[in-house]
Structures are given as structure tokens and as C-alpha cells.
Design a protein around this motif. Structure first.
Motif, PDB file in Angstrom:
ATOM      1  N   LYS A  30     -16.522 -26.777  15.439  1.00  0.00           N
ATOM      2  CA  LYS A  30     -16.862 -25.439  15.021  1.00  0.00           C
ATOM      3  C   LYS A  30     -17.303 -24.696  16.447  1.00  0.00           C
ATOM      4  CE  LYS A  30     -18.089 -26.555  10.460  1.00  0.00           C
ATOM      5  NZ  LYS A  30     -18.932 -26.733   9.476  1.00  0.00           N
ATOM      6  N   TYR A  31     -17.703 -25.447  17.326  1.00  0.00           N
ATOM      7  CA  TYR A  31     -18.158 -24.931  18.619  1.00  0.00           C
ATOM      8  C   TYR A  31     -17.720 -25.643  19.763  1.00  0.00           C
ATOM      9  CZ  TYR A  31     -21.549 -22.836  15.463  1.00  0.00           C
ATOM     10  OH  TYR A  31     -22.088 -22.291  14.321  1.00  0.00           O
ATOM     11  N   PRO A  32     -16.559 -25.444  20.295  1.00  0.00           N
ATOM     12  CA  PRO A  32     -15.716 -26.091  21.365  1.00  0.00           C
ATOM     13  C   PRO A  32     -16.828 -26.142  22.531  1.00  0.00           C
ATOM     14  CG  PRO A  32     -14.201 -24.321  20.451  1.00  0.00           C
ATOM     15  CD  PRO A  32     -15.881 -23.990  19.902  1.00  0.00           C
ATOM     16  N   LYS A  54     -22.517 -29.422  19.708  1.00  0.00           N
ATOM     17  CA  LYS A  54     -23.476 -28.681  18.755  1.00  0.00           C
ATOM     18  C   LYS A  54     -23.868 -29.880  17.616  1.00  0.00           C
ATOM     19  CE  LYS A  54     -23.904 -25.059  20.831  1.00  0.00           C
ATOM     20  NZ  LYS A  54     -24.772 -25.017  22.071  1.00  0.00           N
ATOM     21  N   VAL A  55     -25.217 -29.770  17.004  1.00  0.00           N
ATOM     22  CA  VAL A  55     -25.521 -30.697  15.999  1.00  0.00           C
ATOM     23  C   VAL A  55     -24.623 -30.867  14.846  1.00  0.00           C
ATOM     24  CG1 VAL A  55     -27.386 -31.417  14.389  1.00  0.00           C
ATOM     25  CG2 VAL A  55     -27.888 -30.821  16.918  1.00  0.00           C
ATOM     26  N   VAL A  56     -24.271 -29.716  14.431  1.00  0.00           N
ATOM     27  CA  VAL A  56     -23.240 -29.742  13.176  1.00  0.00           C
ATOM     28  C   VAL A  56     -21.963 -30.467  13.482  1.00  0.00           C
ATOM     29  CG1 VAL A  56     -22.034 -27.312  13.684  1.00  0.00           C
ATOM     30  CG2 VAL A  56     -22.390 -28.406  11.351  1.00  0.00           C
ATOM     31  N   ASP A  57     -21.500 -30.269  14.692  1.00  0.00           N
ATOM     32  CA  ASP A  57     -20.006 -31.054  15.167  1.00  0.00           C
ATOM     33  C   ASP A  57     -20.588 -32.437  15.355  1.00  0.00           C
ATOM     34  OD1 ASP A  57     -18.530 -28.769  14.785  1.00  0.00           O
ATOM     35  OD2 ASP A  57     -18.781 -28.241  16.935  1.00  0.00           O
ATOM     36  N   PHE A  58     -21.543 -32.718  15.959  1.00  0.00           N
ATOM     37  CA  PHE A  58     -21.880 -34.117  16.193  1.00  0.00           C
ATOM     38  C   PHE A  58     -22.106 -35.054  14.910  1.00  0.00           C
ATOM     39  CE2 PHE A  58     -24.986 -37.493  16.928  1.00  0.00           C
ATOM     40  CZ  PHE A  58     -24.499 -38.403  17.940  1.00  0.00           C
ATOM     41  N   GLU A  59     -22.703 -34.230  13.929  1.00  0.00           N
ATOM     42  CA  GLU A  59     -22.951 -35.135  12.953  1.00  0.00           C
ATOM     43  C   GLU A  59     -21.503 -35.307  11.972  1.00  0.00           C
ATOM     44  OE1 GLU A  59     -25.517 -36.714  11.588  1.00  0.00           O
ATOM     45  OE2 GLU A  59     -26.706 -35.704  13.420  1.00  0.00           O
ATOM     46  N   GLY A  60     -20.616 -34.305  12.058  1.00  0.00           N
ATOM     47  CA  GLY A  60     -19.441 -34.378  11.337  1.00  0.00           C
ATOM     48  C   GLY A  60     -18.568 -35.493  12.037  1.00  0.00           C
ATOM     49  N   ALA A  61     -18.581 -35.472  13.247  1.00  0.00           N
ATOM     50  CA  ALA A  61     -17.690 -36.483  14.168  1.00  0.00           C
ATOM     51  C   ALA A  61     -18.300 -37.868  13.863  1.00  0.00           C
ATOM     52  CB  ALA A  61     -17.630 -36.010  15.670  1.00  0.00           C
ATOM     53  N   ALA A  97     -31.717 -44.854  18.239  1.00  0.00           N
ATOM     54  CA  ALA A  97     -30.581 -44.670  17.384  1.00  0.00           C
ATOM     55  C   ALA A  97     -29.565 -43.558  17.757  1.00  0.00           C
ATOM     56  CB  ALA A  97     -31.080 -44.603  16.111  1.00  0.00           C
ATOM     57  N   LYS A  98     -30.312 -42.467  18.392  1.00  0.00           N
ATOM     58  CA  LYS A  98     -29.370 -41.228  18.765  1.00  0.00           C
ATOM     59  C   LYS A  98     -28.765 -41.796  19.960  1.00  0.00           C
ATOM     60  CE  LYS A  98     -29.296 -37.854  16.781  1.00  0.00           C
ATOM     61  NZ  LYS A  98     -28.460 -37.560  15.647  1.00  0.00           N
ATOM     62  N   THR A  99     -29.151 -42.330  21.020  1.00  0.00           N
ATOM     63  CA  THR A  99     -28.656 -42.724  22.162  1.00  0.00           C
ATOM     64  C   THR A  99     -27.151 -43.575  21.827  1.00  0.00           C
ATOM     65  OG1 THR A  99     -30.544 -42.436  23.530  1.00  0.00           O
ATOM     66  CG2 THR A  99     -28.875 -43.918  24.401  1.00  0.00           C
ATOM     67  N   LYS A 100     -27.737 -44.360  20.678  1.00  0.00           N
ATOM     68  CA  LYS A 100     -26.512 -45.443  20.333  1.00  0.00           C
ATOM     69  C   LYS A 100     -25.397 -44.780  19.656  1.00  0.00           C
ATOM     70  CE  LYS A 100     -27.162 -49.325  18.420  1.00  0.00           C
ATOM     71  NZ  LYS A 100     -27.529 -50.356  17.362  1.00  0.00           N
ATOM     72  N   SER A 101     -25.764 -43.343  18.878  1.00  0.00           N
ATOM     73  CA  SER A 101     -24.591 -42.636  18.351  1.00  0.00           C
ATOM     74  C   SER A 101     -24.055 -42.124  19.317  1.00  0.00           C
ATOM     75  CB  SER A 101     -25.343 -41.754  17.358  1.00  0.00           C
ATOM     76  OG  SER A 101     -25.982 -42.397  16.118  1.00  0.00           O
ATOM     77  N   ILE A 102     -24.603 -41.381  20.440  1.00  0.00           N
ATOM     78  CA  ILE A 102     -24.143 -40.759  21.546  1.00  0.00           C
ATOM     79  C   ILE A 102     -22.892 -41.528  22.058  1.00  0.00           C
ATOM     80  CG2 ILE A 102     -24.253 -39.724  23.424  1.00  0.00           C
ATOM     81  CD1 ILE A 102     -27.018 -38.489  22.657  1.00  0.00           C
TER      82      ILE A 102
END
Length: 92
Positions: free
Chosen positions: A19-21, A75-82, A52-57
Motif C-alpha cells: 500500500k506504501y511503496p 510500513k506496519v500495515v504492509d509488514f503485517e500483511g506480507a 520476535a520482531k527482529t526474527k520476523s524482519i
């Protein structure tokens, strides 16, 4: 209100549309992420990671074949979806 199955499928698209390139460190403009399944080696690489967040990244970076620094620009919304796509591919 819970999401309908069709809405959930749309969110789990691959390639995943951002959503946010973002602009990567090497100058590419990413409007979507092509998410590949993780390998056993990828999972081993993040196994000892305590945060946990570093692992997800790192897992998203491996899956999308971009750097962890580029993932941090998402962006968080894109990160969560991906991230949901990554988890879905793992069968969890």
C-alpha cells in the motif's frame, strides 16, 4: 467483525502489493513483494534470535529477497500483511 474468506485470500496475494511503496537501499522502487517460501537454512539463520520482531524482519527479508534494512522501511500495515503470507507458506 471478522473478515470473510475471500477478503483473507485477497490479502494473502503473492506477489504481495504494498500500500506504501518503498525505495530500497540500492535505489529500486518496490510496489510489491514477491515472497518465496523459506528454506530450512533460512529458518536455522533466525533460530537463535531472541527478539520476535527482529526474527520476523529477517524472515521477511529472506522470503522477499531484500535486506533487513529495506524491510524496516516497510510500513506496519504492509509488514503485517506480507508476514502473514510468509507464515501461510510455512503452513502455520
Amino acid at each position: 467483525m471478522s473478515k470473510q474468506p475471500e477478503e483473507q485470500k485477497k490479502e494473502l496475494q503473492n506477489p504481495f502489493p504494498l500500500k506504501y511503496p518503498i525505495e530500497t537501499n540500492d535505489g529500486r522502487r518496490l510496489t510489491e513483494l514477491k515472497i518465496e517460501p523459506l528454506s530450512i537454512g533460512d529458518l536455522e539463520s533466525v533460530e537463535g534470535e531472541m527478539n520476535a520482531k527482529t526474527k520476523s524482519i529477517k524472515m521477511l527479508a529472506f522470503s522477499a529477497m531484500i535486506s533487513p534494512d529495506d524491510v524496516r522501511k516497510i510500513k506496519v500495515v504492509d509488514f503485517e500483511g506480507a508476514s502473514d503470507v510468509v507464515v501461510d507458506q510455512m503452513g502455520f
